[in-house]
Design an enzyme around this catalytic site. Structure first.
Site, PDB file in Angstrom:
ATOM      1  N   PRO A  85      28.743  -2.635  17.792  1.00  0.00           N
ATOM      2  CG  PRO A  85      30.874  -3.511  17.478  1.00  0.00           C
ATOM      3  CD  PRO A  85      29.557  -3.358  16.806  1.00  0.00           C
ATOM      4  CD  GLU A 112      37.570  -5.221  10.694  1.00  0.00           C
ATOM      5  OE1 GLU A 112      37.956  -4.695  11.749  1.00  0.00           O
ATOM      6  OE2 GLU A 112      37.624  -6.458  10.492  1.00  0.00           O
ATOM      7  NE  ARG A 149       9.968 -11.834  27.161  1.00  0.00           N
ATOM      8  CZ  ARG A 149       9.701 -11.581  28.438  1.00  0.00           C
ATOM      9  NH1 ARG A 149       9.914 -10.385  28.924  1.00  0.00           N
ATOM     10  NH2 ARG A 149       9.218 -12.524  29.212  1.00  0.00           N
ATOM     11  CG  ASP A 164      10.003 -10.638  32.594  1.00  0.00           C
ATOM     12  OD1 ASP A 164       9.593 -11.654  33.159  1.00  0.00           O
ATOM     13  OD2 ASP A 164       9.728 -10.336  31.424  1.00  0.00           O
TER      14      ASP A 164
END
Length: 244
Positions: A85, A112, A149, A164
């Site tokens: 993150p 963690e 993709r 897209d």
């Protein structure tokens, strides 16, 4: 062919990658994915985690099993991605960058966090956003799907992904299929006109309108043509009049 190796404690979580577009890419020989349970590389009775030095909540992934797994996978170090993150935010441009690689390794953690020394192996730290998941598997699947993709021949038509959302810097225009009238909602007549130039202009205007209304931040770094600039000015004036 792109080769992807995934280091994970839960290989069974990656079943979705065996189906749909990615499954077909594997069948066509465009993609190879191998899953490695790095618990098998742990020297200490298959223990992959331990308490952090200095105290604190939770358990950390130990460095040794990860280093051993990477060493077993690749003699020459490819691009190695850690799902974290605190990493660089993932977007379409990043997916396009990764799609140009021949080989990728993904490290999916649990617990963690990681022993900081794992990051000395890593070339990329990737985040899907400002939130925390229970592990890196879901994030890895999202990154892999968005990347694969874009490989040549994966989507069938080479231009399938070019319209897209985010590929052009704008959100994608609305699209419709049969029936023409569904519960009183009708397909815009311009799409049935057969006039390709009018359809192109309508799609560009709709894409600009959606982006301006929903994600105006994208326009700050988007290189617009003179034509698009004029259409955007028209959209802004129209919306300003409505708000008066």
């Amino acid at each position: 062919m792109m080769k992807i190796d995934i280091l994970t404690l839960f290989p069974e979580m990656f079943a979705p990658l065996e189906h749909s577009i990615l499954g077909k890419a594997k069948d066509k020989g465009l993609l190879e994915i191998t899953y490695h349970n790095f618990r098998e590389q742990a020297e200490n009775a298959r223990h992959v985690d331990d308490e952090p030095y200095g105290g604190g909540q939770g358990m950390l992934l130990r460095a040794q099993p990860i280093f051993a797994a990477v060493e077993q996978i690749a003699a020459v170090k490819p691009r190695i991605i850690l799902l974290d993150p605190a990493g660089r935010s993932f977007d379409q441009a990043y997916a396009e960058e990764l799609s140009r690689e021949d080989e990728l390794i993904f490290i999916c953690g649990h617990y963690e966090g990681y022993d900081e020394r794992i990051k000395s192996l890593v070339t990329d730290e990737i985040s899907l956003g400002d939130f925390v998941l229970t592990g890196g598997e879901l994030a890895a699947m999202a990154v892999i799907d968005a990347t694969v993709r874009l490989l040549p021949d994966v989507l069938g038509k080479r231009v399938s992904h070019q319209d897209d959302s985010f590929s052009s810097g704008l959100l994608e225009y609305p699209q419709y299929t049969r029936p023409y009238d569904f519960q009183g909602q009708r397909v815009p007549d311009v799409l049935l006109s057969g006039h390709h130039e009018k359809i192109r202009l309508w799609r560009l205007e709709q894409s600009l309108r959606k982006t301006y209304e929903r994600r105006p931040d994208l326009l700050e770094n988007c290189q617009l043509s003179d034509e698009a600039e004029e259409l955007l000015k028209k959209i802004k004036n129209e919306l300003d009049r409505r708000s008066d």
